[in-house]
Design an enzyme around this catalytic site. Structure first.
Site, short mmCIF file in Angstrom:
data_model
loop_
_atom_site.label_atom_id
_atom_site.label_comp_id
_atom_site.label_asym_id
_atom_site.label_seq_id
_atom_site.Cartn_x
_atom_site.Cartn_y
_atom_site.Cartn_z
N SER A 121 58.23 9.81 69.04
CA SER A 121 59.59 10.04 68.57
C SER A 121 60.56 8.89 68.88
O SER A 121 60.35 7.76 68.50
CB SER A 121 60.10 11.36 69.14
N ASP A 135 55.70 18.91 61.09
CA ASP A 135 56.78 17.95 61.33
C ASP A 135 57.31 17.47 59.98
O ASP A 135 56.96 16.41 59.49
CB ASP A 135 56.26 16.76 62.16
N HIS A 158 57.33 18.66 65.58
CA HIS A 158 57.52 17.23 65.85
C HIS A 158 56.90 16.78 67.18
O HIS A 158 56.10 15.83 67.18
CB HIS A 158 59.03 16.92 65.82
#
Length: 254
Positions: free
Chosen positions: A154, A205, A232
């Site tokens: 991320s 995601d 995610h």
């Protein structure tokens, strides 16, 4: 009477002899036990001396910035794996789900770091030389990590991707986990990337999945892994599968 006396004296000598033999055996056994006990203790001490006494958290200073990190398996310094983290997470998550232990058990040195401004690390504002673009390079140099594998979920993509495309940072492999900042480079740049890559993302995601498939999917030889049913932060959703995928990738690099 003389015969009886002689016999009595002989029996007494025999008893005394046996007594001294018992005493000698007893003393020898005691000394042997003490020696073996000491040797065993010494052996145990030698065994545990190869295990770091303190697994963290540790701190280093990078150009005036205090950076917190975990260091598991420092004895495997030639096989380092750097674990970055997302915006809502920290180095503690890698410890909590067991990634640090799994890497060490498989013979890798695992470095889980709090990125500047997150967790227990100070923000980049205190540095004149270190930036988001060169932080990973500075970390590798400071900890003498050689040629590591970089894991970047991320938000940490903003720190990792500059290192991946840097001419001065050498990586053994890259494991992007639905990272941000993917679009900071062009498809042609990803097509020209000469680096082993394992791209991981969650099936659910919906925000980053298309970007991962479009941009990272063009990297030559890239391994793409979807974590079924995961959102995610997919590695948190299924740590067992995540560890299996990661270790398999690392073994292919050796």
């Amino acid at each position: 009477e003389a015969v009886v006396s002689t016999q009595s004296t002989g029996e007494l000598k025999l008893k005394l002899t046996r007594t001294w033999v018992y005493i000698a055996v007893f003393c020898f056994s005691g000394l042997l036990i003490i020696y073996l006990g000491g040797a065993l203790s010494e052996e145990r001490a030698l065994d545990t001396s190869t295990v770091p006494e303190m697994l963290g958290p540790l701190h280093i200073n990078i150009d005036g910035i205090k950076v917190a990190y975990y260091d598991y398996g420092s004895e495997f310094h030639q096989r380092s794996v750097i674990l970055l983290h997302g915006a809502r997470f920290s180095k503690e998550d890698w410890k909590r789900i067991g990634t640090l232990d799994v890497l060490r058990e498989n013979g890798y040195r695992a470095i889980a770091v709090d990125l500047p401004g997150y967790g227990q690390s100070e923000p980049l504002a205190g540095s004149q030389k270190v930036s988001k673009e060169n932080f990973v390079e500075a970390l590798i140099e400071k900890l003498d990590l050689g040629v590591p594998v970089l894991v970047s979920p991320s938000m940490s993509g903003g720190f990792a991707i500059p290192a991946v495309f840097s001419d001065t940072t050498t990586l053994k492999g890259w494991v992007p986990v639905a990272p941000v900042s993917i679009t900071s480079h062009t498809l042609d740049q990803y097509k020209g990337l000469d680096l082993p890559v394992l791209a991981v993302y969650g099936e659910n995601d919906h925000q980053f999945r298309e970007q991962v498939e479009e941009y990272l999917g063009v990297i030559p030889g890239v391994a793409m892994k979807i974590i079924p049913g995961a959102p995610h932060p997919c590695y948190l959703d299924n740590p067992t599968l995540w560890h299996s995928v990661l270790i398999n990738f690392l073994k292919q690099l050796n």
